[in-house]
Design an enzyme around this catalytic site. Structure first.
Site, PDB file in Angstrom:
ATOM      1  N   HIS A   1       5.738   5.204  12.921  1.00 23.99           N
ATOM      2  CA  HIS A   1       5.931   5.994  12.046  1.00 23.99           C
ATOM      3  C   HIS A   1       4.845   6.526  11.322  1.00 23.99           C
ATOM      4  CE1 HIS A   1       5.401   2.161   9.631  1.00 23.99           C
ATOM      5  NE2 HIS A   1       5.232   2.922   8.625  1.00 23.99           N
TER       6      HIS A   1
ATOM      7  N   ARG B   1       1.816   8.451   9.232  1.00 21.81           N
ATOM      8  CA  ARG B   1       1.608   9.740   8.922  1.00 21.81           C
ATOM      9  C   ARG B   1       0.444  10.175   9.749  1.00 21.81           C
ATOM     10  NH1 ARG B   1       4.743   9.259   4.379  1.00 21.81           N
ATOM     11  NH2 ARG B   1       5.504  11.223   3.152  1.00 21.81           N
TER      12      ARG B   1
ATOM     13  N   GLU C   1      -0.304  -9.047  -1.627  1.00 15.12           N
ATOM     14  CA  GLU C   1      -0.898  -8.434  -0.238  1.00 15.12           C
ATOM     15  C   GLU C   1      -2.250  -7.637  -0.704  1.00 15.12           C
ATOM     16  OE1 GLU C   1       0.392  -5.323   2.696  1.00 15.12           O
ATOM     17  OE2 GLU C   1       1.304  -7.175   3.528  1.00 15.12           O
TER      18      GLU C   1
ATOM     19  N   ASP D   1       0.790  -1.063   0.030  1.00 14.68           N
ATOM     20  CA  ASP D   1       0.165  -0.259  -0.054  1.00 14.68           C
ATOM     21  C   ASP D   1       0.891   1.356  -0.129  1.00 14.68           C
ATOM     22  OD1 ASP D   1       1.084  -0.040   2.430  1.00 14.68           O
ATOM     23  OD2 ASP D   1      -0.547  -0.380   3.554  1.00 14.68           O
TER      24      ASP D   1
ATOM     25  N   GLU E   1      -2.293   5.267   3.040  1.00 18.91           N
ATOM     26  CA  GLU E   1      -2.075   3.727   2.528  1.00 18.91           C
ATOM     27  C   GLU E   1      -3.428   3.091   2.255  1.00 18.91           C
ATOM     28  OE1 GLU E   1      -0.416   4.956   5.274  1.00 18.91           O
ATOM     29  OE2 GLU E   1       1.624   4.828   4.909  1.00 18.91           O
TER      30      GLU E   1
ATOM     31  N   HIS F   1      12.443   5.312  13.547  1.00 18.47           N
ATOM     32  CA  HIS F   1      12.376   5.305  12.015  1.00 18.47           C
ATOM     33  C   HIS F   1      13.245   6.620  11.569  1.00 18.47           C
ATOM     34  CE1 HIS F   1      10.165   5.709   8.020  1.00 18.47           C
ATOM     35  NE2 HIS F   1       9.672   4.568   8.214  1.00 18.47           N
TER      36      HIS F   1
HETATM   37  C1  UD1 Z   1       6.536   4.601   3.912  1.00 18.16           C
HETATM   38  C2  UD1 Z   1       5.320   4.441   3.416  1.00 18.16           C
HETATM   39  C3  UD1 Z   1       4.505   3.637   4.337  1.00 18.16           C
HETATM   40  C4  UD1 Z   1       5.266   2.687   4.980  1.00 18.16           C
HETATM   41  C5  UD1 Z   1       6.638   2.855   5.453  1.00 18.16           C
HETATM   42  C6  UD1 Z   1       7.396   2.034   5.897  1.00 18.16           C
HETATM   43  C7  UD1 Z   1       4.174   5.975   1.736  1.00 18.16           C
HETATM   44  C8  UD1 Z   1       3.507   7.197   1.670  1.00 18.16           C
HETATM   45  N1  UD1 Z   1       4.530   5.660   2.999  1.00 18.16           N
HETATM   46  O1  UD1 Z   1       6.393   5.682   5.028  1.00 18.16           O
HETATM   47  O2  UD1 Z   1       3.229   3.407   3.902  1.00 18.16           O
HETATM   48  O3  UD1 Z   1       4.617   2.113   6.021  1.00 18.16           O
HETATM   49  O4  UD1 Z   1       7.284   3.607   4.366  1.00 18.16           O
HETATM   50  O5  UD1 Z   1       8.477   2.319   6.632  1.00 18.16           O
HETATM   51  O6  UD1 Z   1       4.161   5.125   0.672  1.00 18.16           O
HETATM   52  N2  UD1 Z   1      14.066   8.504   5.449  1.00 18.16           N
HETATM   53  C9  UD1 Z   1      15.180   8.281   5.459  1.00 18.16           C
HETATM   54  N3  UD1 Z   1      15.797   7.218   5.138  1.00 18.16           N
HETATM   55  C10 UD1 Z   1      15.280   6.125   4.558  1.00 18.16           C
HETATM   56  C11 UD1 Z   1      13.821   6.092   4.681  1.00 18.16           C
HETATM   57  C12 UD1 Z   1      13.207   7.193   4.850  1.00 18.16           C
HETATM   58  O7  UD1 Z   1      16.041   9.343   5.685  1.00 18.16           O
HETATM   59  O8  UD1 Z   1      15.826   5.046   4.455  1.00 18.16           O
HETATM   60  C13 UD1 Z   1      13.144   9.714   5.755  1.00 18.16           C
HETATM   61  C14 UD1 Z   1      13.307  10.905   4.767  1.00 18.16           C
HETATM   62  O9  UD1 Z   1      13.558  12.141   5.071  1.00 18.16           O
HETATM   63  C15 UD1 Z   1      12.057  10.599   3.860  1.00 18.16           C
HETATM   64  C16 UD1 Z   1      11.128  10.479   5.206  1.00 18.16           C
HETATM   65  O10 UD1 Z   1      12.009   9.499   5.857  1.00 18.16           O
HETATM   66  O11 UD1 Z   1      11.677  11.825   3.399  1.00 18.16           O
HETATM   67  C17 UD1 Z   1       9.868   9.764   4.809  1.00 18.16           C
HETATM   68  O12 UD1 Z   1       9.837   8.714   3.835  1.00 18.16           O
HETATM   69  P1  UD1 Z   1       8.552   8.066   3.325  1.00 18.16           P
HETATM   70  O13 UD1 Z   1       8.775   7.087   2.597  1.00 18.16           O
HETATM   71  O14 UD1 Z   1       7.926   9.416   2.670  1.00 18.16           O
HETATM   72  O15 UD1 Z   1       7.425   7.784   4.449  1.00 18.16           O
HETATM   73  P2  UD1 Z   1       7.434   6.704   5.479  1.00 18.16           P
HETATM   74  O16 UD1 Z   1       7.101   7.135   6.852  1.00 18.16           O
HETATM   75  O17 UD1 Z   1       8.858   6.222   5.499  1.00 18.16           O
HETATM   76  N1  UDP Z   2      11.641  -3.588  10.817  1.00 14.37           N
HETATM   77  C1  UDP Z   2      13.154  -3.871  10.621  1.00 14.37           C
HETATM   78  N2  UDP Z   2      13.833  -2.970  11.209  1.00 14.37           N
HETATM   79  C2  UDP Z   2      13.218  -2.044  12.395  1.00 14.37           C
HETATM   80  C3  UDP Z   2      11.869  -2.149  12.560  1.00 14.37           C
HETATM   81  C4  UDP Z   2      10.922  -2.903  11.700  1.00 14.37           C
HETATM   82  O1  UDP Z   2      13.530  -4.546   9.967  1.00 14.37           O
HETATM   83  O2  UDP Z   2      14.071  -1.456  12.990  1.00 14.37           O
HETATM   84  C5  UDP Z   2      10.878  -4.499  10.045  1.00 14.37           C
HETATM   85  C6  UDP Z   2       9.566  -5.493  10.479  1.00 14.37           C
HETATM   86  O3  UDP Z   2      10.129  -6.597  11.139  1.00 14.37           O
HETATM   87  C7  UDP Z   2       8.562  -5.553   9.544  1.00 14.37           C
HETATM   88  C8  UDP Z   2       8.986  -4.167   8.784  1.00 14.37           C
HETATM   89  O4  UDP Z   2      10.270  -3.772   9.029  1.00 14.37           O
HETATM   90  O5  UDP Z   2       8.873  -6.642   8.550  1.00 14.37           O
HETATM   91  C9  UDP Z   2       7.705  -3.126   8.876  1.00 14.37           C
HETATM   92  O6  UDP Z   2       8.156  -2.132   8.457  1.00 14.37           O
HETATM   93  P1  UDP Z   2       7.410  -0.831   8.757  1.00 14.37           P
HETATM   94  O7  UDP Z   2       6.889  -0.766  10.219  1.00 14.37           O
HETATM   95  O8  UDP Z   2       8.384   0.561   8.486  1.00 14.37           O
HETATM   96  O9  UDP Z   2       6.355  -0.439   7.813  1.00 14.37           O
HETATM   97  P2  UDP Z   2       4.630  -0.970   7.564  1.00 14.37           P
HETATM   98  O10 UDP Z   2       4.930  -2.492   7.723  1.00 14.37           O
HETATM   99  O11 UDP Z   2       3.970  -0.318   8.892  1.00 14.37           O
HETATM  100  O12 UDP Z   2       4.512  -0.769   6.293  1.00 14.37           O
END
Ligand code: UD1
Ligand code: UDP
Length: 385
Positions: A212, A214, A121, A99, A135, A246
């Site tokens: 994490h 939004r 999924e 999602d 999502e 995160h």
């Molecule tokens: C995203 C997904 C969410 C998912 C989550 C898993 C969308 C809109 N959101 O949310 O569905 O549950 O990933 O974790 O698709 N950042 C870093 N390094 C990284 C990753 C993120 O610095 O490796 C920071 C960056 O500043 C980035 C911000 O996190 O801009 C947000 O990342 P983003 O993918 O937009 O949102 P998530 O909250 O990670």
């Molecule tokens: N996870 C990880 N390292 C961490 C925290 C979570 O590898 O420090 C794994 C977790 O086991 C799961 C996935 O990341 O498989 C979940 O990711 P996240 O919670 O970021 O996203 P969501 O599942 O909510 O989309």
């Protein structure tokens, strides 16, 4: 047999974890598949951690991530980036997962090129368009764009039926996260971060925390953290909180403001763990507090009670199985639920039941069998089990 050219597109940590078993399966099965691995790079470091662990090297990484990116940034940069790659890869089918905004953009791009889409999924719903945001709508949009729907459970497949998706296009496969989890559990694991090896796992109870989402930015996250502070204070001699924070700057800033000023000896703020390390930490935990989707799916297999820090969940199977409980973000409610599990062994035992409503570790194998036998235009030739 004609080999299928499958583009597997993903951008974030959970998509990579859940697609890793599918990609590895296709890479070992070159007689049936020609996989093309496309990372949008919506995440950078958190994605690299997964790719490194599973030794997956993308054919292309669009590296779209920017610090503090907006939904507009992700959608437009991913969509435009995928356009050129789709033409170059000449994929027969595009596989997306879950999602995220990457999943939505990749499905939309494939549709614009009139390439069939398979959705791993599929069928999870809260029926609340702003929770989880964005999502819930991303996932519904992918359903509309997809030709094949891999539902992880019977419950999620029923949702797709209700929405009018033809029976022949829906397959109940289990969730590939269980495949990834079973590939990663190690009883004799040693953490790279030695602080995690030296925690007192024998006499203390470890609470693993992640958040994490939004829709929880701002007050809900501050409320969660105020509950965590209270838990750490009241149970200062009994509890160690392990909190991989995160990388989202919004999350980091809230945590810094809420916890940074004061030193809590028993709250361990660490960077996101690589998947294998995180799985071992969950396995050693007493309970897990999280708003994560993936963790709700993993914890039942490990028999770990989960308090879900959200108002809604698209994963009711864990709740029905009694392993997860939806507690929301009210600090008193969170504190009281933790206290109950700390102090009432029978309440704890009722939740700490190892059940697997999300799969048996063979989801990727089923997906590969279906993809290899399905007519590429979406009409099945024969039913794979
Ligand atoms: C995203 C997904 C969410 C998912 C989550 C898993 C969308 C809109 N959101 O949310 O569905 O549950 O990933 O974790 O698709 N950042 C870093 N390094 C990284 C990753 C993120 O610095 O490796 C920071 C960056 O500043 C980035 C911000 O996190 O801009 C947000 O990342 P983003 O993918 O937009 O949102 P998530 O909250 O990670
Ligand atoms: N996870 C990880 N390292 C961490 C925290 C979570 O590898 O420090 C794994 C977790 O086991 C799961 C996935 O990341 O498989 C979940 O990711 P996240 O919670 O970021 O996203 P969501 O599942 O909510 O989309």
């Amino acid at each position: 047999m004609i080999r299928k050219k499958v583009m597997i597109a993903f951008g974030t940590r959970p998509e990579a974890i859940k697609l890793a078993p599918v990609i590895l399966g296709m890479q070992k099965d070159r007689g049936r598949f020609e996989p093309y691995v496309l990372a949008t790079g919506q995440h950078d470091e958190m994605l690299s951690q997964v790719l490194h662990l599973f030794e997956i090297k993308p054919d292309r990484n669009l590296e779209i991530m920017t610090a503090g990116q907006t939904l507009f940034d992700i959608t437009t940069r991913a969509l435009k980036g995928i356009e050129s790659v789709l033409k170059e890869s000449r994929a027969d089918i595009v596989l997306v997962q879950g999602d995220t905004t990457t999943a939505f953009a990749a499905a939309l791009a494939a549709y614009y090129e009139q390439i069939p889409v398979a959705h791993v999924e599929a069928g999870l719903r809260t029926h609340n368009k702003y929770n989880p945001f964005p999502e819930e709508i991303n996932r519904r949009l992918v359903t509309v764009l997809a030709d094949l729907h891999f539902a992880p459970t019977v419950f999620s497949s029923r949702q797709l039926h209700k929405e009018g998706i033809p029976d022949k296009d829906i397959f109940v496969t289990g969730n590939t996260i269980i495949d990834a989890l079973l590939m990663s559990v190690r009883k004799d694991y040693v953490f790279k971060d030695n602080r995690l090896n030296t925690l007192d796992y024998q006499t203390k109870r470890v609470i693993v925390l992640t958040m994490h989402r939004r829709e929880s930015f701002g007050e809900p996250m501050r409320n969660i953290l105020s509950a965590v502070r209270k838990i750490a204070e009241v149970y200062s001699q009994d509890v160690e909180v392990v909190f991989p924070v995160h990388f989202n700057p919004e999350v980091r800033e809230t945590v810094r403001r809420s916890l940074g000023g004061q030193k809590y000896e028993n709250i361990h703020l660490i960077d996101p763990l690589d998947y294998q390390a995180f799985v071992q930490m969950m396995d050693r935990a007493f309970i897990i507090l999280t708003d994560s989707g993936g963790i709700q799916e993993e914890a039942p297999t490990l028999g770990k009670p989960v308090l879900v820090l959200r108002e809604t969940t698209e994963r009711p199977e864990g709740i029905d199985a009694g392993v997860s409980k939806l507690v929301g973000t009210d600090p008193d409610k969170i504190y009281n639920e933790v206290r109950r599990l700390m102090e009432d062994p029978s309440a704890y035992e009722r939740m700490a039941t190892a059940v697997s409503p999300y799969g048996d570790g063979r989801a990727a194998e089923r997906i590969l069998n279906i993809l290899s036998t399905v007519d590429i235009h979406g009409t099945r030739k024969s039913k794979a089990d």
